[in-house]
Design an enzyme around this catalytic site. Sequence first.
Site, PDB file in Angstrom:
ATOM      1  CE1 TYR A 142      -3.647   2.560   0.553  1.00 60.91           C
ATOM      2  CE2 TYR A 142      -2.432   3.279   2.492  1.00 60.91           C
ATOM      3  CZ  TYR A 142      -3.453   3.473   1.584  1.00 60.91           C
ATOM      4  OH  TYR A 142      -4.267   4.581   1.689  1.00 60.91           O
ATOM      5  CG  ASP A 237       5.667   3.737   1.136  1.00 56.41           C
ATOM      6  OD1 ASP A 237       5.922   4.366   2.181  1.00 56.41           O
ATOM      7  OD2 ASP A 237       4.518   3.624   0.672  1.00 56.41           O
ATOM      8  CE  LYS A 265       0.626   4.578   8.516  1.00 59.95           C
ATOM      9  NZ  LYS A 265       0.713   4.007   7.187  1.00 59.95           N
TER      10      LYS A 265
END
Length: 425
Positions: A142, A237, A265
């Site tokens: 994702y 990522d 995050k």
Amino acid sequence: MTKSEVLFKEAVDYIPGGVNSPVRAFGSIGGTPRFIERADGAYMYDIDGNKYIDYVCSWGPMILGHNKREILDSVIEACKNGLSFGAATEKEVEMAKLICEIVPSIEMVRMVNSGTEAVMSAVRAARGYTRRNKIIKFAGCYHGHSDAMLVKAGSGVMTSGIPDSQGVPEGCTKDTLTAIYNDISSVEKLFEEFGEEIAAVIVEPVGANMGVVPPRKGFLEGLRSICDKYESVLIFDEVITGFRLGLDGAQGYFGVQPDLTTFGKIIGAGMPVGAYGGKREIMEMISPKGPVYQAGTLSGNPVAMAAGYTQLTILKEHPEIYTELNERSEWFFKEIEAMIKDSGAKCRLNHIGSLGCIFFTEKEVTNYKEAKEADTQKYAEYFNYMLNAGIYLAPAQFEAMFISYAHSKQDLEKTLEILNDFMRK
Ligand SMILES: *Cc1c(COP(=O)(O)O)cnc(C)c1O
């Protein structure tokens, strides 16, 4: 009805699905989402007064636990000077310097407001730099919800992406090629066919959005060498793995240097922050220095920078945090593995550092197809059992369990006891 049930009933009238991000709706595990009132350390408290040991940790940012005093203080101090100026501030320079210092592959960095934005911008930079259009992603990884990343995960190698969401035109995904995680030959095949058209390969260096799927030995190294061969940009990522597996993320852990890295995050400590950075010659393509446009009204705003800067500084100045967190997590996960074995429960555990995931399947899980074979009904049973006993897990099979530095041995022991009851059942 509980207060959460009442509030959720009201929420669905005003917010699509009652939530501002889909997984929070508890759709895949059934039941009503718990509305959270506050959190502290390793615990969350809902509006009905229930206390939970929290293994979501806001999906990662709370690596030091909720309400970390120094972070809160720095945010409050920053607020007193104004929430946002839309102009340059000293903190942004300090933040950029700090990131470049602690992540060796990063020579320049640009702050944005989310992981989605970081990935979208990094892909644009890679395309601008290479003057190529195609990108390779992996099924089950994702990368946020920008159009080009919302590609249906096929069962094999896909040479043209099919949109995975209504509202995404085929034109937006036709240059997104899909390969199989942990399968370097699937990447080679795409390069053999499209070679000089491929701008970038983007990968989660540890898959953490199909449950947790660590890379096989040689997989990340293989991506590095194939990108070198074809002069494509390798993008890690690290929105989840960044500052989690260690200070320098998965790239430090595995010793493979990407050309560009995306963060989110942990980098914002709970504030909406993302960042992308890497090689100077690629980053100098970004406006206003170069021809690749990217901007943000609130990017690098002082309140968000204060939170992230303080968290990263604590992590940098206290290397024992990672040692202890990873040791405690290793112990916890080993206990779970033993428990699975002893109870004969039909499940298995994937884990690395402070990330883990129980899959309800007996087969090894190394890619998306294998992850999809897990019994999500069983996961729902597990989730609800644990929730009712005060353990807050990710409300979906294909997510990670996050352990923070605030989780004490006692918290983990309590969790193991409850899990053991469930496994025996
Ligand atoms: C969460 C996540 C994103 C998206 O970040 P948002 O801040 O939710 O936009 C991108 N990539 C990975 C690997 C993620 O886990």
